[in-house]
Design a protein around this motif. Sequence first.
Motif, PDB file in Angstrom:
ATOM      1  N   TRP A  36       0.811  -1.220   0.000  1.00  0.00           N
ATOM      2  CA  TRP A  36       0.000   0.000   0.000  1.00  0.00           C
ATOM      3  C   TRP A  36       0.838   1.261   0.000  1.00  0.00           C
ATOM      4  N   LYS A  37       2.126   1.142   0.190  1.00  0.00           N
ATOM      5  CA  LYS A  37       3.004   2.291  -0.032  1.00  0.00           C
ATOM      6  C   LYS A  37       3.113   2.595  -1.527  1.00  0.00           C
ATOM      7  N   ARG A  38       2.863   1.574  -2.356  1.00  0.00           N
ATOM      8  CA  ARG A  38       3.058   1.723  -3.801  1.00  0.00           C
ATOM      9  C   ARG A  38       1.758   1.739  -4.588  1.00  0.00           C
ATOM     10  N   HIS A  39       0.628   1.417  -3.939  1.00  0.00           N
ATOM     11  CA  HIS A  39      -0.648   1.313  -4.662  1.00  0.00           C
ATOM     12  C   HIS A  39      -1.734   2.186  -4.038  1.00  0.00           C
ATOM     13  N   THR A  40      -2.648   2.692  -4.883  1.00  0.00           N
ATOM     14  CA  THR A  40      -3.830   3.407  -4.401  1.00  0.00           C
ATOM     15  C   THR A  40      -5.058   2.493  -4.412  1.00  0.00           C
TER      16      THR A  40
END
Length: 234
Positions: free
Chosen positions: A125-129
């Motif tokens: 979730w640091k890399r995805h919305t």
Amino acid sequence: AIALGKKANKGAMELLVSEVEMKHLLKHSDDLKSIEAILFGAAGLITEEDDYGIWLQNEFKFLSQKYKLQSISPNEWNFSKVRGSSRPHASLSILSLIVHSINKLNDLKTLDVSFFEQIELSPYWKRHTKFGVLSKTKNSISKGLIEHLKINVVVPYLNLLGRYYNDNSYFEKAQAILEVVKPETNSIVKKFVLRDFEIKNSYQSQGVIELYNESCKKKQCLDCHIGKKILNKV
């Protein structure tokens, strides 16, 4: 959950927690992915856009049969008025982290502001919305959201402990937190600021919010010291 949903998704969060029992989440508190499967699945927000979404969907199918879970409609969630760490997917990922981290506390009485300050988004979730949707920048939990959780989760929880154990030290700790957190900037607080009220911290902003909801909205001016002072000038 409701605090994370804020105004835009408070109703959806209430529906979600009515479908999921805490005891089922705590059975998987050592496994963040299983917690996410339960919460995202019950929220109706899992999409099989990538390997992680497919894994969560399969895990939810298994756990939903085991615990007799139902999914709420994805249409319950509001995406148009939220951004950053307040988006539904971000909120659920943070809620999953909270459940996962609670298991590490030796005693729930030790839950304080540091608990939320130490939480970080998972690598996914640091890399995805959303599932399969990469973020343009690295996501994080905003300072504003942490302060929101301090006001709307930690402080009420400390007050609850104070009443339960009849211990004033919890009330003092709650007040101390509010005195160092910046005041909210919602529509109610702005009404008072526009009328030359000096609101320096959340202790004061929480006070005017309570005053507005319990006196101003109910037109209890004659029972309010401020109301009496204003009326005496008329």
